[in-house]
Design an enzyme around this catalytic site. Sequence first.
Site: not given
Ligand code: 5GP
Ligand code: MG
Length: 197
Positions: A42, A99, A102
């Site tokens: 990403g 990227d 979240d």
């Molecule tokens: P988290 O913070 O949820 O553990 O992980 C972040 C990862 O989740 C990012 O690198 C991405 O790959 C994926 N991710 C989180 N939010 C989104 C979103 O809105 N769209 C997409 N396509 N991937 C997301």
């Molecule tokens: Mg990612």
Amino acid sequence: MRRYRHRVVLGQKDLDLAVKALAARLAPRLVGEVTAIPILGGAMMFAADLLRRLPTSLRLDFLRLQSYGDHTRPQQVPMADWLPQARHVAGKTVLLLDDILDAGRTLQEAKRVLLEDFGAAQVLTTVFLDKPARRQVAMEADDFALRIEEDAFLVGYGLDYRGLYRNLPYIVALELDAQGQPVELEAAAGLDEGSLG
Ligand code: 5GP
Ligand code: MG
């Protein structure tokens, strides 16, 4: 071809300006031996744009962590399945790039791997998008280019859905149904402005 209902959230110009401003903030903080580590896949687009605006003495290596699979919500604990070379990390300042921040687990686990398993001197965490709405762990990035307050499923500029749309040069939100699946259009109806091929 499958098409999904969507709306543009951040245009190309918004991305460019935000990355430029972020690079200006980061540059003075990158002293000594620095290794930039984008989280694959990403962070690829973001890293390519950001790193070309930073001092050229950086090393570049990679880390891959996966949690989403083919879904619109994280499916599992993120697991590293591609690691950087140890000598690029041990005792170095690492600029860790992703990227989007979240739930927070991916960046948290990546930072842990680099500090605990690889012995980085320090890890500076930087994400393109901060999406605090669904944070599940106490993890904040040291800096980010843009923040998005709404809880939307985004694609483009590195973010994918089932491996697609990473090469979109701007960011869109896919409309999701009650099951969290992107709303598909019939091929004929898919030619209007709200569709994405
Ligand atoms: P988290 O913070 O949820 O553990 O992980 C972040 C990862 O989740 C990012 O690198 C991405 O790959 C994926 N991710 C989180 N939010 C989104 C979103 O809105 N769209 C997409 N396509 N991937 C997301
Ligand atoms: Mg990612």
